[in-house]
Design an enzyme around this catalytic site. Structure first.
Site, PDB file in Angstrom:
ATOM      1  N   ALA A  79       0.831  -1.208   0.000  1.00  0.00           N
ATOM      2  CA  ALA A  79       0.000   0.000   0.000  1.00  0.00           C
ATOM      3  C   ALA A  79       0.862   1.252   0.000  1.00  0.00           C
ATOM      4  O   ALA A  79       0.499   2.279   0.549  1.00  0.00           O
ATOM      5  CB  ALA A  79      -0.918  -0.003   1.217  1.00  0.00           C
TER       6      ALA A  79
ATOM      7  N   GLY B 198       1.881   2.854  -2.746  1.00  0.00           N
ATOM      8  CA  GLY B 198       1.687   3.679  -3.945  1.00  0.00           C
ATOM      9  C   GLY B 198       1.181   5.073  -3.606  1.00  0.00           C
ATOM     10  O   GLY B 198       0.412   5.252  -2.666  1.00  0.00           O
TER      11      GLY B 198
ATOM     12  N   ARG C   4      -2.763   9.704  -9.742  1.00  0.00           N
ATOM     13  CA  ARG C   4      -3.888   9.933 -10.653  1.00  0.00           C
ATOM     14  C   ARG C   4      -5.226  10.160  -9.940  1.00  0.00           C
ATOM     15  O   ARG C   4      -6.205  10.521 -10.572  1.00  0.00           O
ATOM     16  CB  ARG C   4      -4.006   8.762 -11.640  1.00  0.00           C
ATOM     17  CG  ARG C   4      -3.017   8.901 -12.796  1.00  0.00           C
ATOM     18  CD  ARG C   4      -3.113   7.733 -13.738  1.00  0.00           C
ATOM     19  NE  ARG C   4      -2.355   6.577 -13.256  1.00  0.00           N
ATOM     20  CZ  ARG C   4      -2.501   5.342 -13.720  1.00  0.00           C
ATOM     21  NH1 ARG C   4      -3.408   5.088 -14.642  1.00  0.00           N
ATOM     22  NH2 ARG C   4      -1.774   4.349 -13.233  1.00  0.00           N
TER      23      ARG C   4
ATOM     24  N   GLY D 130       2.033  -7.339 -16.590  1.00  0.00           N
ATOM     25  CA  GLY D 130       3.093  -8.327 -16.770  1.00  0.00           C
ATOM     26  C   GLY D 130       2.511  -9.561 -17.456  1.00  0.00           C
ATOM     27  O   GLY D 130       1.439 -10.034 -17.090  1.00  0.00           O
TER      28      GLY D 130
ATOM     29  N   ASN E 109      -0.319 -11.172 -15.220  1.00  0.00           N
ATOM     30  CA  ASN E 109      -0.073 -11.259 -13.784  1.00  0.00           C
ATOM     31  C   ASN E 109      -1.025 -10.339 -13.034  1.00  0.00           C
ATOM     32  O   ASN E 109      -1.096  -9.147 -13.315  1.00  0.00           O
ATOM     33  CB  ASN E 109       1.385 -10.841 -13.531  1.00  0.00           C
ATOM     34  CG  ASN E 109       1.711 -10.759 -12.055  1.00  0.00           C
ATOM     35  OD1 ASN E 109       1.120 -11.471 -11.241  1.00  0.00           O
ATOM     36  ND2 ASN E 109       2.648  -9.896 -11.717  1.00  0.00           N
TER      37      ASN E 109
ATOM     38  N   ARG F 199     -33.741  10.551  14.974  1.00  0.00           N
ATOM     39  CA  ARG F 199     -32.343  10.789  15.344  1.00  0.00           C
ATOM     40  C   ARG F 199     -31.870   9.798  16.409  1.00  0.00           C
ATOM     41  O   ARG F 199     -32.661   9.050  16.981  1.00  0.00           O
ATOM     42  CB  ARG F 199     -32.192  12.237  15.793  1.00  0.00           C
ATOM     43  CG  ARG F 199     -32.376  13.203  14.603  1.00  0.00           C
ATOM     44  CD  ARG F 199     -32.424  14.642  15.044  1.00  0.00           C
ATOM     45  NE  ARG F 199     -31.284  14.969  15.884  1.00  0.00           N
ATOM     46  CZ  ARG F 199     -31.250  16.024  16.698  1.00  0.00           C
ATOM     47  NH1 ARG F 199     -32.296  16.832  16.801  1.00  0.00           N
ATOM     48  NH2 ARG F 199     -30.180  16.258  17.422  1.00  0.00           N
TER      49      ARG F 199
ATOM     50  N   LYS G  50     -35.890  12.741  18.699  1.00  0.00           N
ATOM     51  CA  LYS G  50     -34.499  12.564  19.128  1.00  0.00           C
ATOM     52  C   LYS G  50     -34.450  11.956  20.518  1.00  0.00           C
ATOM     53  O   LYS G  50     -35.168  12.412  21.413  1.00  0.00           O
ATOM     54  CB  LYS G  50     -33.789  13.912  19.148  1.00  0.00           C
ATOM     55  CG  LYS G  50     -32.304  13.809  19.427  1.00  0.00           C
ATOM     56  CD  LYS G  50     -31.758  14.975  20.232  1.00  0.00           C
ATOM     57  CE  LYS G  50     -31.897  14.721  21.717  1.00  0.00           C
ATOM     58  NZ  LYS G  50     -31.271  15.750  22.547  1.00  0.00           N
TER      59      LYS G  50
ATOM     60  N   ASN H 164     -36.959  21.180  24.956  1.00  0.00           N
ATOM     61  CA  ASN H 164     -36.064  20.390  25.802  1.00  0.00           C
ATOM     62  C   ASN H 164     -34.785  21.133  26.157  1.00  0.00           C
ATOM     63  O   ASN H 164     -34.005  20.655  26.946  1.00  0.00           O
ATOM     64  CB  ASN H 164     -35.726  19.061  25.112  1.00  0.00           C
ATOM     65  CG  ASN H 164     -35.042  19.269  23.767  1.00  0.00           C
ATOM     66  OD1 ASN H 164     -35.285  20.265  23.080  1.00  0.00           O
ATOM     67  ND2 ASN H 164     -34.197  18.334  23.389  1.00  0.00           N
TER      68      ASN H 164
END
Ligand code: UD1
Ligand code: CA
Length: 453
Positions: A9, A11, A15, A136, A166, A330, A348, A383
């Site tokens: 990982a 890389g 891009r 490859g 590959n 919620r 909620k 509330n």
């Protein structure tokens, strides 16, 4: 034999054109790297080693919950070099499987087939592509045995015509892998240490090379840009939808459902278009999810009707409830059996008792509501006093008239009736009728003003 998985990982992911490291970009709301890690865990890996790139501290931090060894590859000198970085921490008595942090959709099944080929030799996953450019190529001798892998940039005309390529995914006995890696160099067109060079070495030293193949090209596809990310996202979503349909779930349009998490959906659930299910979601048998609804981290029991355009987050809904359209539930809300929450209602952190109804245009927060309560349109639990939240307690069979404010903390005892338009600031006794409104008056002889001429 036990398994160690190395995930490459390091890389950069140029891009992606992103501030975010490539392997942290998300597919189905989960980082690419985590898809690969989860696959490794599902394979029963005893050890997972992640090779991350220079400056990849973000990756480590975002994936701090992994049970993994982290190894930094400071300079990207090739795939072989990357695996070499892992050798000092790898348990070399194990079988080693090499995976890639930007190849998220390899199935456990495909990898098990690869691992079952042998326990002690070198195995490779290959794929046949109509358009092999960039990959490859697998070079085999007359008897079909793999003798080497040649990279695109190092291949001659004949080799470029080979369509078996590959995938990069391979497995090998740990000690053998170490011995082979110690023999590779970077004398090639890219001056890189190619992991693929171990195949030529192995063939030369009589180490058997086994291959297995996958028909599903997406399983070995890596992500380099956002177009590929979106393409694999759609494939992944289609796969999930197909599995659900096969298990007895009806989906109005599999291309308009997104599942971003772990779902448990029982049979005879119907899911209409443009639904998003996020995190851990359970849907009980016979439940209906209306169009344009988003449900996250919630447990919805059987035969619940969720009408279109509802947003539901971290909620428990018991069976036979009705919700929406346009309801917002919620976190920490519980709807007991048969409760109804209608249009433009927000609830909620409240418990809504069995059979209670809040059908229109209301806000209910921090509330304990009993059974068979009827809440009229436009009711608001006040509330919040600007500093703290307070509770509203409503007993069984209370009837609350429309356009009422319940100023918390306040208790409405069971059976009480609140007349419409009330502002309730004091506790209400059981079975009482309470009204709080200015008396209605008629003014005799009053005339509406008229416009000046
Ligand atoms: C590699 C294979 C090629 C194969 C292809 C499949 C080699 C030499 N070639 O080519 O045969 O068909 O993958 O996609 O192995 N990485 C590191 N550190 C490095 C170099 C690479 O971690 O120093 C990681 C990258 O992040 C990436 C993976 O290894 O996830 C493959 O690297 P990449 O440069 O894309 O290899 P390819 O040239 O595509
Ligand atoms: Ca590549």
């Amino acid at each position: 034999m036990s398994l160690s998985v190395v995930i490459l990982a390091a890389g950069k992911g140029t891009r992606m054109k992103s501030q975010v490291p490539k392997v942290l970009h998300k597919l189905a709301h989960k980082p690419l790297l985590e898809h690969v890690y989860d696959t490794a865990i599902q394979l029963g890996a005893e050890q997972v080693v992640v090779v991350y790139g220079h400056g990849g501290e973000d990756v480590k931090e975002a994936c701090a919950h992994f049970k993994a060894d982290w190894v930094e590859q400071e300079e990207q000198l090739g795939t072989g070099h990357a695996v070499m970085q892992a050798l000092p921490v790898l348990n070399l008595d194990n079988e080693i499987l090499v995976l890639y942090g930007d190849v998220p959709l390899t199935s456990v099944n495909t990898l098990s087939n690869l691992l079952n080929l042998n326990n002690d030799e070198l195995s490779l996953l290959t794929v046949i592509l109509d358009e092999p450019t960039g990959y490859g190529r697998i070079i085999r001798n007359e008897s079909g045995k793999v003798i080497s892998i040649v990279e695109q940039k190092d291949a001659n005309q004949d080799q470029l015509a080979i369509c078996e390529v590959n995938t990069g995914i391979l497995s090998c006995n740990g000690h053998k892998l170490q011995r082979l890696l110690n023999q590779i160099d970077n004398n090639n067109s890219q001056s890189e240490y190619y992991l693929t060079d171990i195949f030529k070495l192995a063939a030369g030293q009589g180490i058997p090379i086994n291959t297995s193949n996958t028909e599903n090209k997406y399983e070995v596809e890596g992500i380099n840009d956002r177009l590929q990310l979106a393409k694999l996202e759609r494939i992944h979503q289609k796969n999930i939808a197909e599995k659900l349909m096969q298990s007895g779930v009806s989906i109005a349009d599999p291309s308009r459902l997104d599942i971003r998490g772990d779902v448990e959906i029982e049979n005879d659930v119907f899911i209409d278009v443009n639904v998003i299910l996020q995190g851990k979601v359970k849907l009980g048998s016979g439940t209906i999810i209306g169009a344009n609804s988003i449900i996250s981290d919630s447990d919805i029991a059987a035969n619940v009707k969720i009408k279109p355009n509802c947003i539901i987050e971290n909620v428990t809904v018991h069976s036979n409830c009705e919700i929406g359209p346009f309801a917002r539930l919620r976190p920490e809300t519980i709807l007991s059996e048969g409760a109804k929450v209608g249009n433009f209602v927000e609830v909620k952190k409240s418990n809504i008792g069995k059979g209670s109804k809040i059908n229109h245009l209301s806000y209910i927060g921090d509330t304990e509501m009993g059974e068979d309560v009827n809440v009229g349109a436009g009711t608001i639990t006040c509330n919040y006093d600007g500093a703290n939240k307070h509770k509203t307690i409503i007993g069984d069979k209370v009837f609350i008239g429309s356009d009422t404010q319940l100023v918390a903390p306040v208790i409405i005892a069971e059976g009480a009736t609140i007349g419409a338009g009330a502002t309730i600031t004091k506790d209400v006794e059981a079975d009482k009728l309470v009204i709080s409104r200015a008396p209605q008056k008629s003014i005799n002889g009053w005339k509406r003003p008229e416009k000046n001429k």
